[in-house]
Design a protein around this motif. Structure first.
Motif, PDB file in Angstrom:
ATOM      1  N   ILE A   1      -7.429  -5.604  -0.412  1.00 49.62           N
ATOM      2  CA  ILE A   1      -6.043  -5.507   0.057  1.00 49.62           C
ATOM      3  C   ILE A   1      -5.569  -6.903   0.445  1.00 49.62           C
ATOM      4  N   PRO A   2      -4.600  -7.464  -0.285  1.00 53.02           N
ATOM      5  CA  PRO A   2      -4.099  -8.807   0.065  1.00 53.02           C
ATOM      6  C   PRO A   2      -3.280  -8.775   1.351  1.00 53.02           C
ATOM      7  N   ILE A   3      -3.376  -9.839   2.130  1.00 52.84           N
ATOM      8  CA  ILE A   3      -2.624  -9.960   3.379  1.00 52.84           C
ATOM      9  C   ILE A   3      -1.961 -11.324   3.429  1.00 52.84           C
ATOM     10  N   LYS A   4      -0.679 -11.329   3.767  1.00 51.97           N
ATOM     11  CA  LYS A   4       0.063 -12.567   3.986  1.00 51.97           C
ATOM     12  C   LYS A   4       0.279 -12.705   5.490  1.00 51.97           C
ATOM     13  N   MET A   5      -0.349 -13.683   6.102  1.00 49.12           N
ATOM     14  CA  MET A   5      -0.276 -13.851   7.548  1.00 49.12           C
ATOM     15  C   MET A   5       1.153 -14.204   7.990  1.00 49.12           C
ATOM     16  N   PRO A   6       1.498 -13.924   9.253  1.00 43.93           N
ATOM     17  CA  PRO A   6       2.840 -14.268   9.753  1.00 43.93           C
ATOM     18  C   PRO A   6       3.146 -15.747   9.569  1.00 43.93           C
ATOM     19  N   ALA A   7       4.416 -16.064   9.480  1.00 37.98           N
ATOM     20  CA  ALA A   7       4.831 -17.436   9.197  1.00 37.98           C
ATOM     21  C   ALA A   7       4.575 -18.385  10.364  1.00 37.98           C
ATOM     22  N   THR A   8       4.575 -17.860  11.571  1.00 37.65           N
ATOM     23  CA  THR A   8       4.372 -18.712  12.749  1.00 37.65           C
ATOM     24  C   THR A   8       3.171 -18.215  13.561  1.00 37.65           C
ATOM     25  N   THR A   9       2.725 -19.069  14.452  1.00 36.16           N
ATOM     26  CA  THR A   9       1.607 -18.695  15.322  1.00 36.16           C
ATOM     27  C   THR A   9       1.988 -17.484  16.158  1.00 36.16           C
ATOM     28  N   TYR A  10       1.104 -16.538  16.193  1.00 35.14           N
ATOM     29  CA  TYR A  10       1.370 -15.258  16.844  1.00 35.14           C
ATOM     30  C   TYR A  10       0.435 -15.089  18.027  1.00 35.14           C
ATOM     31  N   SER A  11       1.001 -15.095  19.236  1.00 32.70           N
ATOM     32  CA  SER A  11       0.191 -14.922  20.434  1.00 32.70           C
ATOM     33  C   SER A  11      -0.066 -13.430  20.647  1.00 32.70           C
ATOM     34  N   GLY A  12      -1.322 -13.045  20.673  1.00 32.28           N
ATOM     35  CA  GLY A  12      -1.650 -11.630  20.807  1.00 32.28           C
ATOM     36  C   GLY A  12      -2.259 -11.097  19.526  1.00 32.28           C
ATOM     37  N   ILE A  13      -2.140  -9.799  19.312  1.00 30.29           N
ATOM     38  CA  ILE A  13      -2.741  -9.179  18.126  1.00 30.29           C
ATOM     39  C   ILE A  13      -1.743  -8.292  17.399  1.00 30.29           C
ATOM     40  N   ILE A  14      -2.043  -8.054  16.122  1.00 33.47           N
ATOM     41  CA  ILE A  14      -1.336  -7.052  15.328  1.00 33.47           C
ATOM     42  C   ILE A  14      -2.350  -5.942  15.066  1.00 33.47           C
ATOM     43  N   LEU A  15      -1.996  -4.728  15.439  1.00 45.87           N
ATOM     44  CA  LEU A  15      -2.948  -3.607  15.361  1.00 45.87           C
ATOM     45  C   LEU A  15      -2.509  -2.572  14.341  1.00 45.87           C
ATOM     46  N   GLY A  16      -3.457  -2.110  13.550  1.00 48.17           N
ATOM     47  CA  GLY A  16      -3.189  -1.048  12.586  1.00 48.17           C
ATOM     48  C   GLY A  16      -4.496  -0.497  12.047  1.00 48.17           C
ATOM     49  N   ALA A  17      -4.453   0.011  10.837  1.00 48.50           N
ATOM     50  CA  ALA A  17      -5.667   0.567  10.242  1.00 48.50           C
ATOM     51  C   ALA A  17      -5.554   0.541   8.721  1.00 48.50           C
ATOM     52  N   MET A  18      -6.691   0.373   8.053  1.00 48.69           N
ATOM     53  CA  MET A  18      -6.759   0.564   6.613  1.00 48.69           C
ATOM     54  C   MET A  18      -6.952   2.067   6.373  1.00 48.69           C
ATOM     55  N   HIS A  19      -6.077   2.635   5.567  1.00 46.85           N
ATOM     56  CA  HIS A  19      -6.125   4.074   5.291  1.00 46.85           C
ATOM     57  C   HIS A  19      -6.481   4.293   3.830  1.00 46.85           C
ATOM     58  N   VAL A  20      -7.571   4.993   3.599  1.00 47.94           N
ATOM     59  CA  VAL A  20      -8.009   5.318   2.236  1.00 47.94           C
ATOM     60  C   VAL A  20      -7.863   6.823   2.050  1.00 47.94           C
ATOM     61  N   GLU A  21      -7.090   7.196   1.050  1.00 53.74           N
ATOM     62  CA  GLU A  21      -6.766   8.613   0.860  1.00 53.74           C
ATOM     63  C   GLU A  21      -7.110   9.092  -0.541  1.00 53.74           C
ATOM     64  N   LYS A  22      -7.696  10.260  -0.595  1.00 57.40           N
ATOM     65  CA  LYS A  22      -8.029  10.897  -1.875  1.00 57.40           C
ATOM     66  C   LYS A  22      -7.221  12.182  -1.984  1.00 57.40           C
ATOM     67  N   GLU A  23      -6.488  12.311  -3.085  1.00 54.53           N
ATOM     68  CA  GLU A  23      -5.737  13.541  -3.321  1.00 54.53           C
ATOM     69  C   GLU A  23      -6.464  14.350  -4.384  1.00 54.53           C
ATOM     70  N   THR A  24      -6.795  15.593  -4.057  1.00 58.26           N
ATOM     71  CA  THR A  24      -7.565  16.425  -4.970  1.00 58.26           C
ATOM     72  C   THR A  24      -6.658  17.443  -5.628  1.00 58.26           C
ATOM     73  N   ALA A  25      -6.414  17.242  -6.900  1.00 60.81           N
ATOM     74  CA  ALA A  25      -5.505  18.129  -7.638  1.00 60.81           C
ATOM     75  C   ALA A  25      -6.016  19.565  -7.667  1.00 60.81           C
ATOM     76  N   GLN A  26      -7.342  19.737  -7.659  1.00 58.38           N
ATOM     77  CA  GLN A  26      -7.917  21.075  -7.745  1.00 58.38           C
ATOM     78  C   GLN A  26      -7.627  21.905  -6.496  1.00 58.38           C
ATOM     79  N   GLN A  27      -7.210  21.226  -5.413  1.00 62.00           N
ATOM     80  CA  GLN A  27      -7.008  21.944  -4.165  1.00 62.00           C
ATOM     81  C   GLN A  27      -5.542  22.215  -3.892  1.00 62.00           C
ATOM     82  N   LYS A  28      -4.711  22.183  -4.936  1.00 67.90           N
ATOM     83  CA  LYS A  28      -3.315  22.545  -4.783  1.00 67.90           C
ATOM     84  C   LYS A  28      -3.211  24.064  -4.618  1.00 67.90           C
ATOM     85  N   GLN A  29      -2.408  24.483  -3.682  1.00 68.46           N
ATOM     86  CA  GLN A  29      -2.195  25.903  -3.460  1.00 68.46           C
ATOM     87  C   GLN A  29      -0.723  26.183  -3.676  1.00 68.46           C
ATOM     88  N   THR A  30      -0.416  27.122  -4.540  1.00 69.20           N
ATOM     89  CA  THR A  30       0.969  27.429  -4.864  1.00 69.20           C
ATOM     90  C   THR A  30       1.452  28.618  -4.057  1.00 69.20           C
TER      91      THR A  30
END
Length: 337
Positions: free
Chosen positions: A124-153
């Motif tokens: 996952i490419p990341i472009k850091m902020p343009a200026t010095t950032y005091s503190g932190i940036i918080l988040g998460a990497m989310h990996v998702e799998k969609e299973t077509a076989q589990q579709k319920q109509t």
């Protein structure tokens, strides 16, 4: 089904710094593992990235497909938010965010296909902020799998089960330093809590670039006219993401909210800092009426209301019987005369 796996931040949990990297697993036959890059600052189970402003860097995860079929996964960066339970959560995108968000550093999703019973790295490419950032940036990497076989109509809609795993991500442009935390009380109003019950809602805002954890809040609501204590709330173990807000709920208990003017007295503590807030607010009848449309009555309140109506109904019936009896006696007396 989504599974959010969270860990505390490196600012406060030094015990995690010496733990080995582990794989995050889900019940959908796949797991992900953080792959360290030169920008990783500490040995931890989450990403803790230190890079220069405007630097192009990246996050790497290893995806293991333990199923017998080829699978495709979507990888995105999600932003950290504070939900109304006062806990950290991760969402796809934060509109009108007041501070820098993780999704802004890499807004495009990356798709990767992994053969059956195989492993594959995704970057996952990341472009850091343009200026010095005091503190932190918080988040998460989310990996998702969609299973077509589990579709319920169904007759009206199609339901798709999504399986996702998250690894927390901390991004910074300066080394760790003493957090300069700031907390504000933005407003106080009547509304509904997370259980859709009536409550006084005090909106707290973390205006700093640091996480507030653990956060303890003590709140009291007084009637303005006589300074009588009506409601109180004491909660600890709360967390707040940088530049985020949430509605701290003060439940009235068995007493329903009433229109009037009140005073909120609140004390919040995190680490060595203490904030004290005092705010006068007014609850209008129109607000209570609007909230009642969406309020979910608790079983206790429903039972209490049912008992009251039962008593009222019985009283009316008894009164009618007494009147009929008196009329009967009056008619009998008239006939005798």
């Amino acid at each position: 089904m989504k599974k959010s796996l969270r860990v505390f931040l490196p600012l406060l949990l030094a015990l995690f710094f010496l733990t080995p990297t582990k794989a995050w697993a889900d019940t959908a036959n796949f797991s992900i593992k953080k792959v360290d890059t030169p920008e990783q600052t500490k040995a931890a189970d989450f990403y803790d990235i230190l890079a220069k402003p405007n630097q192009n860097t990246h996050l790497i995860a290893n995806i293991t497909n333990a199923s017998d079929q080829q699978s495709t996964y979507t990888v995105t960066l999600r932003n950290g938010v504070t939900n109304d339970s006062g806990q950290i959560a991760y969402v796809p995108n934060t509109k009108k965010a007041s501070g820098q968000t993780l999704n802004q550093l890499s807004p495009t999703a990356v798709k990767v296909t992994v053969p059956a019973n195989s492993k594959k790295d995704v970057t996952i490419p990341i472009k850091m902020p343009a200026t010095t950032y005091s503190g932190i940036i918080l988040g998460a990497m989310h990996v998702e799998k969609e299973t077509a076989q589990q579709k319920q109509t169904t007759k009206k809609a199609q339901i798709i089960n999504h399986y996702g795993i998250e690894i927390p991500v901390v991004v910074r442009t300066t080394p760790s330093s003493t957090p300069d935390t700031k907390l504000q009380l933005k407003k106080v109003t009547a509304g509904l809590d997370t259980n859709k019950h009536s409550a006084v809602l005090a909106t707290l805002y973390n205006e700093s670039n640091w996480v507030l954890t653990p956060l303890k809040v003590d709140a009291k609501v007084y009637r303005k006219s006589n300074h009588k204590l009506l409601y109180s709330s004491h909660k600890k173990g709360l967390e707040m993401v940088p530049n985020s807000s949430f509605n701290y709920a003060i439940e009235p208990g068995d007493e329903p909210l009433k229109a009037g003017t009140y005073t909120l007295d609140m004390t919040a503590k995190s680490d060595k800092k203490t904030w004290h807030f005092s705010s006068e607010f007014t609850i209008k009848r129109a607000t209570l009426k609007e909230n009642a449309k969406n309020e979910l009555k608790s079983p206790e309140k429903k039972k209490s209301i049912n008992i009251i109506w039962l008593i009222v109904g019985f009283s009316i019936l008894l009164l009618i019987l007494i009147i009929l009896y008196l009329l009967y006696k009056l008619r009998q007396k008239t006939k005798e005369q």
